[in-house]
Design a protein around this motif. Structure first.
Motif, mmCIF file in Angstrom:
data_model
loop_
_atom_site.group_PDB
_atom_site.id
_atom_site.type_symbol
_atom_site.label_atom_id
_atom_site.label_comp_id
_atom_site.label_asym_id
_atom_site.label_seq_id
_atom_site.Cartn_x
_atom_site.Cartn_y
_atom_site.Cartn_z
ATOM 1 N N ALA A 141 0.720 -1.230 0.158
ATOM 2 C CA ALA A 141 0.144 0.162 -0.081
ATOM 3 C C ALA A 141 1.010 1.338 0.116
ATOM 4 O O ALA A 141 0.481 2.148 -0.652
ATOM 5 C CB ALA A 141 -0.768 -0.012 1.064
ATOM 6 N N VAL A 142 2.023 1.299 0.555
ATOM 7 C CA VAL A 142 2.959 2.280 0.586
ATOM 8 C C VAL A 142 3.295 2.606 -0.900
ATOM 9 O O VAL A 142 3.192 3.898 -1.428
ATOM 10 C CB VAL A 142 4.232 2.237 1.563
ATOM 11 C CG1 VAL A 142 5.303 3.189 1.343
ATOM 12 C CG2 VAL A 142 3.792 2.044 2.953
ATOM 13 N N GLY A 147 1.544 7.309 -5.472
ATOM 14 C CA GLY A 147 1.179 8.148 -6.476
ATOM 15 C C GLY A 147 2.195 8.086 -7.678
ATOM 16 O O GLY A 147 2.290 8.444 -8.950
ATOM 17 N N PHE A 148 3.306 7.034 -7.352
ATOM 18 C CA PHE A 148 4.548 6.810 -8.465
ATOM 19 C C PHE A 148 3.894 5.641 -9.430
ATOM 20 O O PHE A 148 2.867 4.795 -8.780
ATOM 21 C CB PHE A 148 5.649 6.168 -7.973
ATOM 22 C CG PHE A 148 6.349 7.247 -6.943
ATOM 23 C CD1 PHE A 148 7.091 8.222 -7.647
ATOM 24 C CD2 PHE A 148 6.419 7.077 -5.650
ATOM 25 C CE1 PHE A 148 7.754 9.223 -6.854
ATOM 26 C CE2 PHE A 148 7.010 8.149 -4.827
ATOM 27 C CZ PHE A 148 7.735 9.115 -5.619
ATOM 28 N N SER A 162 8.920 -1.920 -8.769
ATOM 29 C CA SER A 162 9.904 -0.990 -9.383
ATOM 30 C C SER A 162 9.091 0.186 -9.899
ATOM 31 O O SER A 162 7.835 0.188 -10.398
ATOM 32 C CB SER A 162 10.766 -1.266 -10.571
ATOM 33 O OG SER A 162 9.875 -1.735 -11.842
ATOM 34 N N PHE A 163 9.628 1.635 -9.773
ATOM 35 C CA PHE A 163 9.019 2.788 -10.227
ATOM 36 C C PHE A 163 9.748 3.812 -10.372
ATOM 37 O O PHE A 163 10.850 3.907 -9.778
ATOM 38 C CB PHE A 163 7.936 3.278 -9.215
ATOM 39 C CG PHE A 163 8.081 3.318 -7.918
ATOM 40 C CD1 PHE A 163 8.554 4.340 -7.361
ATOM 41 C CD2 PHE A 163 8.030 1.903 -6.951
ATOM 42 C CE1 PHE A 163 9.286 4.383 -6.114
ATOM 43 C CE2 PHE A 163 8.515 2.128 -5.729
ATOM 44 C CZ PHE A 163 9.006 3.264 -5.154
ATOM 45 N N PRO A 164 9.515 4.524 -11.369
ATOM 46 C CA PRO A 164 10.409 5.661 -11.720
ATOM 47 C C PRO A 164 10.055 6.797 -10.930
ATOM 48 O O PRO A 164 8.906 7.082 -10.162
ATOM 49 C CB PRO A 164 10.332 6.219 -13.337
ATOM 50 C CG PRO A 164 8.652 5.688 -13.335
ATOM 51 C CD PRO A 164 8.508 4.526 -12.548
ATOM 52 N N LEU A 172 1.697 14.437 -7.218
ATOM 53 C CA LEU A 172 1.431 15.661 -6.419
ATOM 54 C C LEU A 172 0.061 15.547 -5.898
ATOM 55 O O LEU A 172 -0.055 16.062 -4.833
ATOM 56 C CB LEU A 172 1.822 16.795 -7.370
ATOM 57 C CG LEU A 172 3.321 17.185 -7.635
ATOM 58 C CD1 LEU A 172 3.317 18.352 -8.655
ATOM 59 C CD2 LEU A 172 3.974 17.356 -6.467
ATOM 60 N N THR A 173 -0.816 15.174 -6.942
ATOM 61 C CA THR A 173 -2.321 15.030 -6.244
ATOM 62 C C THR A 173 -2.385 13.949 -5.113
ATOM 63 O O THR A 173 -3.163 14.489 -4.249
ATOM 64 C CB THR A 173 -3.243 14.424 -7.425
ATOM 65 O OG1 THR A 173 -2.928 15.451 -8.569
ATOM 66 C CG2 THR A 173 -4.711 14.460 -7.022
ATOM 67 N N ALA A 174 -1.745 12.864 -5.162
ATOM 68 C CA ALA A 174 -1.738 12.158 -3.842
ATOM 69 C C ALA A 174 -1.188 12.759 -2.805
ATOM 70 O O ALA A 174 -1.728 12.630 -1.769
ATOM 71 C CB ALA A 174 -1.126 10.752 -4.368
ATOM 72 N N GLN A 175 -0.028 13.414 -3.060
ATOM 73 C CA GLN A 175 0.620 13.894 -1.803
ATOM 74 C C GLN A 175 -0.444 15.039 -1.264
ATOM 75 O O GLN A 175 -0.457 15.294 -0.026
ATOM 76 C CB GLN A 175 1.722 14.645 -2.242
ATOM 77 C CG GLN A 175 2.864 13.677 -2.270
ATOM 78 C CD GLN A 175 4.413 14.276 -2.911
ATOM 79 O OE1 GLN A 175 5.290 13.765 -3.253
ATOM 80 N NE2 GLN A 175 4.249 15.681 -2.745
ATOM 81 N N ASP A 176 -1.063 15.817 -2.033
ATOM 82 C CA ASP A 176 -2.261 16.911 -1.575
ATOM 83 C C ASP A 176 -3.184 16.105 -0.934
ATOM 84 O O ASP A 176 -3.512 17.104 0.145
ATOM 85 C CB ASP A 176 -2.678 17.615 -3.048
ATOM 86 C CG ASP A 176 -1.723 18.422 -3.825
ATOM 87 O OD1 ASP A 176 -0.580 18.856 -2.977
ATOM 88 O OD2 ASP A 176 -1.938 18.847 -4.941
ATOM 89 N N HIS A 177 -3.694 15.103 -1.487
ATOM 90 C CA HIS A 177 -4.789 14.499 -0.588
ATOM 91 C C HIS A 177 -4.071 14.267 0.874
ATOM 92 O O HIS A 177 -4.900 14.538 1.579
ATOM 93 C CB HIS A 177 -5.252 13.444 -1.264
ATOM 94 C CG HIS A 177 -6.403 12.715 -0.560
ATOM 95 N ND1 HIS A 177 -7.628 12.852 -0.506
ATOM 96 C CD2 HIS A 177 -6.245 11.461 -0.127
ATOM 97 C CE1 HIS A 177 -8.355 12.123 0.230
ATOM 98 N NE2 HIS A 177 -7.487 11.149 0.565
ATOM 99 N N ARG A 178 -3.149 13.475 1.059
ATOM 100 C CA ARG A 178 -2.743 13.021 1.970
ATOM 101 C C ARG A 178 -2.250 14.233 2.950
ATOM 102 O O ARG A 178 -2.437 14.213 4.193
ATOM 103 C CB ARG A 178 -1.256 12.112 1.980
ATOM 104 C CG ARG A 178 -1.644 10.843 1.529
ATOM 105 C CD ARG A 178 -0.502 10.002 1.304
ATOM 106 N NE ARG A 178 0.592 10.342 0.481
ATOM 107 C CZ ARG A 178 0.875 9.912 -0.654
ATOM 108 N NH1 ARG A 178 -0.121 9.220 -1.232
ATOM 109 N NH2 ARG A 178 1.794 10.325 -1.440
ATOM 110 N N GLU A 179 -1.581 15.262 2.530
ATOM 111 C CA GLU A 179 -1.395 16.304 3.176
ATOM 112 C C GLU A 179 -2.724 17.112 3.884
ATOM 113 O O GLU A 179 -2.888 17.748 5.036
ATOM 114 C CB GLU A 179 -0.654 17.467 2.512
ATOM 115 C CG GLU A 179 -0.126 18.665 3.405
ATOM 116 C CD GLU A 179 0.689 19.683 2.521
ATOM 117 O OE1 GLU A 179 1.473 20.238 2.953
ATOM 118 O OE2 GLU A 179 0.381 19.765 1.248
#
Length: 914
Positions: A141-142, A147-148, A162-164, A172-179
Motif C-alpha cells: 500500500a505504501v 502516486g508513483f 519498481s517505479f520511476p 502531487l495530487t496524491a501528496q495533496d490529498h494526504r497532506e
C-alpha cells in the motif's frame, strides 16, 4: 533541495525527518529489536534478528554516493527509517523501510518514501526497486498509494516492485490529498477543542488574558474551561471560572492552551502544557521575531519545543482564534466584538477570516459586524511561526460551515504550495485576498527586461490569477466582494441589467459597467414589453431600465422581478436615488422582496452611510431565531455604483475562471533536456558564479527544447564577418557578441540590413571603434522577415519559482511596458491566456487588414520555455527579444540567458511544516 524538516502524520501527530548518522546506531538497533515477530518477518523474510543487525550496520555507514537513509523521530525518538542502496546501474536503487508497530497505519511509510525519493532525485537516482513478501499488504500500500507509476512482478511468494521517481501530477495530487487529511486532523485541537486552558489570565478587566476568558464565556464555549494564574488562591475564580496556580495543577486532558504570559516564560509553559496532553497552542504573547534578533531566537526555541512535543501553534504575537460553529462556540480572542458571537446582533456566519495582522484583525471583525457578516472561523496568525494560510485553506476546504474565505496576507511561507491548494479550494469556495507589501519598492535590480518587470506585485498577481483567488485592492474592496459573495453563492456572470429610479445615477452605473468590462445587453423583447405595460410613459425599458422618479414601491418590485426573469441576464443591479416622490424605504423594501430568484440581485442606495451593507426585511432578525419562519432574503447594498460594479466584475471574473477548462501541462517528446543540462553544468563548472551565456550556447540550449532561433555565426574580425556574410543569401544583421551588453541597440551594438560583405566589414570596424573591447567580436545573422515583434522571458524567484513573461518586443518593450506573467507549471490554457493578456496582442490576430499571425506557435514556445524554466532552475533570467511572429511560425532573433547556482531552498512540493 531536500533538508531535514517536520511533517504531519495522518493522525495529526508531528514527525521530524533527518538523515541517519553514526550516532543513531543504538536507537536503530532498538527500533529493529522492538519490531513484533510478524513485522520483523515481513521486513527481513526471516524470524531471526541477524539480518536486522546487519542492516543497521549498513544504515549508519558514513554518507556515500551509493547509499542514503532518513530517520523519522516522534518526541525525539526514532520510530521509523527508510534507506536506499544503489544498484549496478547507478540511476537505480533498492529501497527498504522499517516502522515501529505503534506507528504503522499513520502514514509514516508513505511520508518517508516521498522524502527519500526527493533526496534520491537530487543525487541522480531515477528509479526505485524493492522486494517484498506477497502478503505484506501494508508495504504494498505504501508503494501503490504514493502516486508513483508502480510496476509489480510476482515471483512465488515475493513481489518485485519498481517505479520511476517522476514528480508528476499523479504524485502531487496524491501528496495533496494526504497532506490535506493530515493537516486538518492536526488543526482539530486548535479549532474544535473539547477543552481549553487560558494561561496568564489576570483578574483585571481589559487585560489580554482576562478578555479571552470573558469572550470564551460570552461565546458559550461548549467544552471545559480552566484558567491558570500563578497569583491565584486555592479557590479563586476569574469571571466565574476555576483558577489554578500552575499549569500542572489543571486536570488533564486539555486540547487547547491559550498563552498570555511574558515571552521569556512561554517555552516553559509549552513544556508544562505537554504534560496535560495539549495538542494546540495559541500564543498571544508578543516579544518574539517582531522585536529583533533576540526575539527571533526565542521564537525558534518556541517552535522547536512545540514541534518536539507534537503541538500545532498559532502565533506568537497574535490576537487569537475563533470557531463559531453551533457545536463549538469558541471565541479565544481578545477582540472586543466578534460577529456571530454570543450576544452579537446576527447569528454565526459563513465567512472564514485570516489576518496576518492582529490590529487589522480587530478592524476586520468590527467591520464584519457592522456589515452583518457573521464569521464561521477567524484566525489571527501573527508571526506565523507554524500555522499559516496554507493550513487554514486546507481546513476551510473541508469545513461545511464556510462558504467564503477572506485573507489579509503580508507574506507567503510556500507560495508554490499556496498556489496548488488555492487552485483546488477556489473550485468550490471563493477566496478573496488582499496582499500587503506587494509594491515594486521591494523588487531587486535586474539586468533583463523580463526580470526588471517581475516585481513582487507582479508575482503575487500571477499567483492569484492562476489559482483563482479574487485579488482586491485594499480592505474596502475586500468587504465589497466578500459581502457580495456571502449573499450570491451562485456564479455571477458578465451580462448585467441595471434598474433604477433616476437617470443620472443610471448613467454613472452604465459607465462603471463598461469600465469594469461587464456587458449591458439589450433586454429581450418580451421583457421590454412587460416593462412598458407596467411603467408610466417616459420610462426607459432597454438597459438600463429607468422607472422614473415617481415609481411606486410595488411597481419597482415588479420591474425587478421581470428583469430577473430574463434569460439573457446574469445579474441585476438596482439603483435607488432618494426623491421626494417615493420613499427610499419603500424602494429598498421592494428590492428585498424581489430577491430570491436564481439571478443575483445587488443594490445601490445613494445616500446610505455605509460603503456596503446588507438589506433585509424588517423582521429578518426575528425570523432567524424562529424555526417557523423562513429567513428573509438579504441583498448586498452599496453606497455608490462604482463600488457595486467593481465587486460584480471581480465576481464575474471568478465565474469565468471556474468555467474555463482546467488545461493540461503538455508532454514534449522532441526535447533533449540532457543536452541543455550539459551546457548549464559545463558553464557553471567554468564560472562558478555564473553569468550570461554566449549567443551560440544560448541558441543551443533553446534548440534542445525545440525553440526556434535564427541561425547565426560568430566573427572575431571584420574579415571574418565579411566571410560569413558571403554565405548568407540576402541582407544580414551584425550584433556585438559580448553577452554582458544588455541594451545593445542603445549602445550602437546592432547594425541592420547590411546588403554586402563590404558593408558588413565596414559596420564591424565602425562598431569596434565605438565599443572597443566591450564589443567582444560580433554575431552575423540573416535578416528575418518582418513580423510582429514579441518578447518571451523567464525570471526565477527563490520563493515563487520560475515566472514566464510575454509581451510586445523590440523597441516597444520599454516604451509600452506591455507584459504579462504566469507561474510555472504552465498549462495550455495558461499559455493561451498569457498571450491574450497583453494589450498589444491584437496585433497577432490581424490588425487593420494585416494577416493574422501564428498564435499557436507562440503558445507552443511559451509552454516549451516553461518546461525549460522548470527543468533548469539555474536559468535565472532569459529574454528572447524580439521573438518575431509570422503568419506561419515564430523565431527568436536575439536571446539572452543568465545562469547562476541554484540557491539551497527546500523542495516546495514535499509535505513539510514551515
Amino acid at each position: 533541495m531536500w533538508s531535514e524538516c517536520d511533517a504531519v502524520l495522518r493522525d495529526g501527530g508531528i514527525v521530524h525527518l533527518r538523515p541517519v548518522t553514526g550516532d543513531d546506531e543504538a536507537a536503530l538497533r532498538a527500533l529493529h529489536e522492538g519490531l513484533s515477530p510478524r513485522a520483523a518477518y515481513l521486513r527481513f523474510f526471516t524470524a531471526g534478528r541477524a539480518a536486522a543487525a546487519w542492516y543497521v550496520d549498513h544504515l549508519v555507514r558514513a554518507p556515500a554516493p551509493d547509499h542514503a537513509a532518513l530517520a523519522a523521530l516522534v518526541g525525539g525518538r526514532i520510530v521509523g527509517v527508510a534507506g536506499y542502496e544503489r544498484l549496478d546501474d547507478p540511476t537505480g536503487a533498492e529501497v527498504a523501510f522499517a516502522v515501529e508497530d505503534a506507528q504503522q497505519g499513520c502514514g509514516l511509510g508513505t511520508l518517508l518514501l516521498e522524502h527519500l525519493a526527493s533526496y534520491a532525485r537530487e543525487h541522480g537516482v531515477r528509479r526505485f526497486v524493492a522486494e517484498t513478501l506477497a502478503d505484506n499488504d501494508m508495504m504494498m500500500a505504501v508503494f501503490t498509494d504514493a502516486g508513483f507509476p508502480v510496476k509489480r512482478h510476482h515471483d512465488g511468494g515475493t513481489v518485485d516492485v519498481s517505479f520511476p521517481l517522476v514528480a508528476g501530477e499523479s504524485l502531487l495530487t496524491a501528496q495533496d490529498h494526504r497532506e490535506g487529511t493530515a493537516d486538518v486532523r492536526s488543526l482539530t485541537a486548535l479549532l474544535r477543542p473539547a477543552s481549553v486552558v487560558v494561561v496568564g489570565a489576570s483578574r483585571r478587566p481589559r487585560t489580554v488574558g482576562h478578555e479571552v476568558v470573558r469572550n470564551l464565556l460570552a461565546s458559550g464555549f461548549a467544552g471545559c474551561l480552566a484558567v491558570v494564574n500563578p497569583h491565584a488562591g486555592d479557590a479563586d475564580e476569574i469571571a466565574g471560572v476555576r483558577t489554578y496556580q500552575s499549569i500542572l495543577d489543571v486536570p488533564a486532558p486539555v486540547d487547547l492552551a491559550v498563552l498570555a504570559v511574558p515571552a521569556p516564560a512561554v517555552t516553559t509553559a509549552v513544556e508544562q502544557c505537554a504534560r496535560l496532553g495539549v495538542k494546540g497552542l495559541v500564543v498571544l504573547s508578543a516579544g518574539f521575531a517582531e522585536v529583533g534578533v533576540q526575539g527571533a531566537a526565542r521564537e525558534r526555541e518556541l517552535l522547536a519545543a512545540a514541534r518536539r512535543l507534537g503541538m500545532r501553534l498559532v502565533g506568537p504575537n497574535c490576537m487569537g482564534i475563533a470557531n463559531l460553529a453551533a457545536d463549538v462556540r469558541l471565541n479565544a480572542t481578545f477582540a472586543p466584538n466578534i460577529p456571530g458571537g454570543r450576544g452579537a446582533p446576527q447569528p454565526p456566519g459563513r465567512v472564514g477570516f485570516l489576518s496576518q495582522s492582529g490590529g487589522l484583525g480587530i478592524a476586520l471583525l468590527e467591520q464584519a459586524s457592522t456589515l452583518g457578516l457573521g464569521v464561521s472561523t477567524f484566525v489571527s496568525v501573527g508571526n506565523k511561526a507554524d500555522v499559516s494560510g496554507n493550513d487554514l485553506l486546507m481546513w476551510w476546504e473541508q469545513d461545511p460551515d464556510t462558504d467564503v474565505i477572506a485573507l489579509y496576507l503580508e507574506s507567503f511561507g510556500n507560495p508554490r504550495k499556496f498556489s496548488r491548494i488555492a487552485r483546488r479550494v477556489s473550485r468550490h469556495t471563493p477566496i478573496v485576498a488582499v496582499k500587503g507589501g506587494a509594491s515594486a519598492a521591494g523588487a531587486r535590480a535586474a539586468s533583463s527586461h523580463t526580470a526588471a518587470a517581475a516585481s513582487p506585485a507582479v508575482q503575487v498577481s500571477a499567483l492569484f490569477r492562476q489559482a483563482g483567488v479574487i485579488a482586491v485592492d485594499g480592505l474596502g474592496e475586500l468587504f465589497d466582494v466578500v459581502t457580495l459573495l456571502a449573499h450570491h453563492r451562485v456564479g455571477v456572470g458578465r451580462r448585467l441589467a441595471i434598474v433604477g429610479n433616476a437617470g443620472g445615477p443610471l448613467i454613472l452605473a452604465a459607465d462603471a459597467t463598461a469600465a469594469a468590462g461587464l456587458d449591458l445587453p439589450e433586454l429581450a423583447e418580451p421583457t421590454r414589453r412587460a416593462l412598458a405595460d407596467l411603467l408610466p410613459a417616459g420610462a426607459a425599458v432597454a438597459n438600463p431600465v429607468d422607472t422614473i422618479a415617481s415609481v411606486s414601491g410595488a411597481a419597482f418590485e415588479q420591474a425587478l422581478r421581470i428583469v430577473l426573469a430574463d434569460d439573457g441576464i446574469d445579474a441585476v443591479l438596482a439603483v435607488i436615488a432618494p426623491t421626494p416622490l417615493t420613499g427610499r424605504d419603500d424602494l429598498t423594501a421592494a428590492v428585498v422582496a424581489a430577491a430570491g430568484s436564481s439571478t443575483p440581485l445587488t443594490a445601490v442606495v445613494l445616500g446610505q452611510a455605509a460603503r456596503v451593507r446588507t438589506l433585509t426585511a424588517p423582521d429578518s432578525a426575528d425570523s432567524a431565531d424562529s424555526p417557523d419562519k423562513a429567513p428573509s432574503a438579504a441583498v448586498p447594498s452599496f453606497a455608490v455604483p462604482e463600488d457595486a460594479v467593481r465587486a460584480l466584475s471581480l465576481a464575474a471574473a471568478h465565474t469565468d475562471w471556474l468555467r474555463r477548462p482546467r488545461g493540461t501541462v503538455p508532454i514534449f517528446d522532441d526535447i533533449v533536456p540532457e543536452t541543455a543540462r550539459g551546457i548549464v553544468d559545463a558553464t557553471l563548472a567554468a564560472r562558478s558564479a555564473g553569468g550570461w551565456l554566449q549567443s551560440a550556447a544560448a541558441a543551443q540550449l533553446l534548440a534542445a527544447y525545440g525553440i526556434p532561433v535564427a541561425r547565426s555565426e560568430h566573427a572575431a574580425s571584420a574579415q571574418e564577418a565579411a566571410a560569413v556574410a558571403e554565405h548568407i543569401d540576402g541582407p544580414v544583421v551584425l550584433k556585438a557578441a559580448n553577452p554582458d551588453l544588455v541594451h545593445k541597440t542603445d549602445l550602437g551594438g546592432v547594425r541592420l540590413d547590411l546588403a554586402t560583405p563590404a558593408d558588413v566589414a565596414d559596420a564591424f570596424r565602425s562598431m569596434q571603434a565605438q565599443l572597443g573591447e566591450a564589443m567582444g567580436g560580433a554575431v552575423v545573422q540573416a535578416m528575418v522577415a518582418p513580423g510582429v515583434e514579441t518578447l518571451v522571458g523567464i525570471v526565477q524567484d527563490p520563493a515563487f519559482g520560475p515566472l514566464v513573461g510575454f509581451g510586445l518586443g523590440g523597441v516597444l518593450t520599454d516604451l509600452l511596458a506591455d507584459r504579462a506573467f504566469r507561474l510555472v507549471p504552465l498549462t495550455d490554457r495558461d499559455a493561451a491566456e498569457l498571450v491574450r493578456a497583453v494589450r498589444g496582442s491584437t496585433l497577432l490576430f490581424g490588425f487593420r487588414g494585416s494577416p493574422p499571425c501564428d498564435v499557436a506557435a507562440v503558445e507552443d514556445i511559451l509552454l516549451r520555455v516553461a518546461r525549460l524554466a522548470d527543468d533548469l532552475p539555474e536559468v535565472v533570467e532569459m529574454d528572447m527579444n524580439p521573438l518575431i511572429v509570422h503568419e506561419r511560425g515564430a523565431v527568436a532573433v536575439d536571446v539572452k540567458i543568465r545562469l547562476a547556482p541554484v540557491p539551497e531552498i527546500p523542495d516546495p512540493t514535499l509535505r513539510r511544516l514551515r
